[in-house]
Structure formats: structure tokens, C-alpha cells
Design an enzyme around this catalytic site. Structure first.
Site, PDB file in Angstrom:
ATOM      1  N   GLN A  98     -20.028  31.835  13.306  1.00 37.66           N
ATOM      2  CA  GLN A  98     -20.718  30.574  13.565  1.00 37.66           C
ATOM      3  C   GLN A  98     -19.844  29.708  14.472  1.00 37.66           C
ATOM      4  OE1 GLN A  98     -21.187  27.036  10.994  1.00 37.66           O
ATOM      5  NE2 GLN A  98     -23.366  27.536  10.973  1.00 37.66           N
ATOM      6  N   TYR A 177     -23.419  17.926  13.360  1.00 39.41           N
ATOM      7  CA  TYR A 177     -22.367  18.255  14.323  1.00 39.41           C
ATOM      8  C   TYR A 177     -22.924  18.124  15.745  1.00 39.41           C
ATOM      9  CZ  TYR A 177     -20.016  19.532  10.052  1.00 39.41           C
ATOM     10  OH  TYR A 177     -19.464  19.474   8.794  1.00 39.41           O
ATOM     11  N   ARG A 224     -28.569  27.807  14.081  1.00 35.07           N
ATOM     12  CA  ARG A 224     -28.902  27.203  12.785  1.00 35.07           C
ATOM     13  C   ARG A 224     -29.320  25.764  13.027  1.00 35.07           C
ATOM     14  NH1 ARG A 224     -27.500  28.041   6.991  1.00 35.07           N
ATOM     15  NH2 ARG A 224     -26.585  26.182   6.040  1.00 35.07           N
ATOM     16  N   GLY A 312     -25.753  30.541  -0.035  1.00 35.64           N
ATOM     17  CA  GLY A 312     -24.457  29.939   0.208  1.00 35.64           C
ATOM     18  C   GLY A 312     -23.542  30.050  -0.992  1.00 35.64           C
ATOM     19  N   ARG A 313     -23.526  29.008  -1.832  1.00 37.58           N
ATOM     20  CA  ARG A 313     -22.547  28.929  -2.918  1.00 37.58           C
ATOM     21  C   ARG A 313     -22.556  30.136  -3.845  1.00 37.58           C
ATOM     22  NH1 ARG A 313     -24.559  23.076  -4.509  1.00 37.58           N
ATOM     23  NH2 ARG A 313     -26.304  23.837  -3.231  1.00 37.58           N
TER      24      ARG A 313
END
Length: 357
Positions: A98, A177, A224, A312-313
Site C-alpha cells: 500500500q 491522507y 483504496r 483488518g484487526r
């Protein structure tokens, strides 16, 4: 009926299942933005994922958001990543890097440089620095003539990623971002060709994708996005129109995929699924929100037309997550205190499920 465990052809890759390990910052890199042996072990442990997307990797020093993150803008960084990608491939996996330019979400204590952004508007909240959390500084607004070089930095980092052995790259266009800042209506107050109208606000994202496709090819390029997300204080107006216009432009490139976060109403997201003609990775929950992606959410979105589902987590504490999902064994809980603390505890210490007689 499509299941998580069906094969899928993604670009030039054949994925053995539709489970994607989502990108997650773990800030375990060494000085100089170098990947480490522990990072190689971490990703290799999770190589049964259909696809791994790495933590955010800065394409330049000024693009670095957090301390302790790895880069892809020096030869030394490329060399440090090769053992990571080799370890994943040896274990039968596939991994995209990424590419993440933090833009205004950075600090001079981290990079030695004043952050840059579309406009001189500070992010909301404290940013991480080597000296602890500090208020986000006001960035320097990029001159019109400077913007293209920051778009090109994604392509330059992508070329280095492929040199380092990555199978492709994902541009981080989400979560407040730099790409997300240009899409925003409150972080981007520009009146030139990169701000104002929808066509102008999507221009930076399109140029960053174009530079990446030119560098490594469309089959190795994904992006993404977080439609309507409010990370770091960004706001977006006209979300369905903004993202429909962006996806229409991106469709010209025949990308490997678009990776959407569930940051908008389901109706909006379904509309974007219909608007996007290519492969869609869906992250069914808001990143760092109260819920984690589970089998129910994954099956729901496969039924709505997603091709792949990112977790994810759950991948942090379950290196064997694919097998746990397949067999229905419990998903181990994660310890949030170890997300960013450094070291191998809470990084390499989560075991695979132990079956008992």
C-alpha cells in the site's frame, strides 16, 4: 453462490480464496524506513490470505505520516523489503504494497520537513511523532506546479515495490491522507485545476493512478477509497456524484481492483459497486470502528456483489484467519495496546488455533 473460499482471478494472479488482509499500520520498521526480519515473519504467518495488502508505505520522506513506518523511496528500503516478499511467496502467498502519502497528516518532528497538502488547513487531532502525540501542524499548500510530482511519487514507489518483489500496489486514497485530502471539500480549498469542482477534486487521484499504471501496469494497480469518511477531519460534499465521477475516470485504466471502506450508507456503496465495472474488494466495517469484519458481514457483501472481502484487526490476532473462517472455530481477540508499541509481543506472538481431541 459465491463463498469466501472460492478462487478468484485478480489481474494476473489467481487467488486461492476471497479473503484479503487489509492494510494496517504496525510501526515496526527500523531506522531509515527499513523493513525488518520480524516484518517478514509477520506477513509470512498470514500468507494463507488470498491477498495481503501491506501497511502503508511512504513514497517519499515528505510523504511519511508516522514514525516507525517503512518506505519505498531508497535503494536500501527496496533491499529491506525483498526478504518480506520472499517470505510471503515461499509460504504460498501474494502481497501488494500500500503506497501511502500522508500529506498534511505528518509532523516536522517525524520527517524534518513541513507537511504539504492541497491547502493550508491543518488536520483535526493529534498526529504521532517520535516525541509523542502532537497537534497536527498547518501544512504548506502545494503550488500548482508541484502537484504533479507528488502524483508521480506513487508511480515511482510502485516501480520500487515491484523491484522489491511485491505482486502489485494499492494506492491509499482513503482515510484522510493526501489523495483523500484532494477529494475533500474542506481540506481542499484550491481554486486552480485541482480544487473546486468535482472534476478538479478528483484530478489528483486520477493522475496518481495514471502514473502508477504507467510504472507497473494496470493489473498490478489497485486503490483504496473511503467515501464519506471523516478521518483526520476531512469532509466531502456530493459523495455519490464525487465517487461516481472518480470511478468513471478510473474505469478507463482497467485496474486490478477498487477497495471500498464501509464509510457511507449501504445504498451509496451499492450504487458505487454497480458503477464500478471491475473487481471490488469490500471492507464491510469502518476501520478502527466498534465492529470487526466477521463471516456474516463478509457473506452479506459477497451477496451484494463484492468480489473479495478485506479483514483488518482479525488478522492481527489470527494468523490462520482463513482456516478459522472456513471451520468456524473461534476468532481470537486482539490486544489494542500492542497495535503500535513496537517489538514482537502482539505482533508475532498470536498462535494458530490449537485443536484438542
Amino acid at each position: 453462490m459465491t463463498t469466501l473460499f472460492d478462487r478468484y482471478r485478480l489481474g494476473e494472479l489467481t487467488l486461492p480464496n476471497r479473503v484479503v488482509m487489509a492494510p494496517m499500520s504496525r510501526v515496526r520498521a527500523a531506522a531509515g524506513g527499513l523493513a525488518t526480519p520480524s516484518m517478514a515473519a509477520y506477513y509470512a504467518q498470514r500468507a494463507t490470505a488470498g491477498l495481503i495488502v501491506s501497511e502503508g508505505v511512504q513514497p517519499s520522506l515528505i510523504g511519511q505520516s508516522n514514525p516507525g513506518t517503512a518506505g519505498l523511496h531508497t535503494d536500501e528500503q527496496v533491499a529491506a523489503w525483498r526478504p518480506v516478499t520472499d517470505a510471503v511467496h515461499t509460504n504460498g502467498g501474494r502481497i501488494f504494497a500500500q503506497i501511502m502519502h500522508g500529506g498534511r497528516v505528518s509532523h516536522p518532528d517525524t520527517t524534518g520537513l513541513q507537511p504539504v497538502g492541497p491547502s493550508a488547513v491543518a488536520a483535526v487531532g493529534d498526529v504521532f511523532t517520535p516525541n509523542g502525540p502532537q497537534p497536527a501542524p498547518v501544512p504548506r499548500a502545494l503550488d500548482t506546479s508541484e502537484v504533479p510530482e507528488h502524483a508521480r511519487s506513487y508511480g515511482e514507489a510502485a516501480r520500487r515495490a515491484v523491484d522489491a518483489g511485491f505482486d502489485g500496489v494499492e494506492l491509499h486514497g482513503a482515510n484522510g491522507y493526501l489523495i483523500s485530502q484532494f477529494l475533500s471539500s474542506n481540506a481542499n480549498l484550491r481554486t486552480d485545476s485541482y480544487g473546486g469542482s468535482v472534476a478538479h477534486r478528483i484530478r489528483f487521484a486520477v493522475e496518481a493512478v495514471a502514473a502508477t499504471v504507467d510504472a507497473v501496469g494496470a493489473a498490478r494497480t489497485g486503490i483504496r477509497l473511503s467515501p464519506g469518511g471523516t478521518f483526520w477531519g476531512v469532509e466531502e460534499t456530493g459523495i455519490p456524484e464525487l465517487y461516481a465521477a472518480l470511478l468513471a475516470e478510473l474505469a478507463r485504466f482497467d485496474l486490478a481492483y477498487v477497495h471500498l471502506e464501509a464509510t457511507a450508507d449501504e445504498e451509496v456503496l451499492i450504487g458505487l459497486r454497480r458503477a464500478w465495472p471491475g473487481a471490488l474488494i469490500m471492507n464491510p466495517v469502518v476501520p478502527m470502528g466498534p465492529k470487526q469484519t466477521d463471516r456474516t458481514a463478509a457473506d452479506h457483501w459477497l451477496g451484494l456483489g463484492a468480489d473479495l472481502i478485506s479483514f483488518g484487526r482479525a488478522f492481527i490476532s489470527n494468523p490462520d484467519l482463513v482456516e478459522r473462517l472456513r471451520t468456524g472455530v473461534p476468532i481470537a481477540p486482539v490486544d489494542p495496546d500492542t497495535y503500535y508499541q513496537g517489538g514482537d509481543a502482539g505482533y508475532l506472538t498470536y498462535p494458530a488455533y490449537q485443536h484438542t481431541a
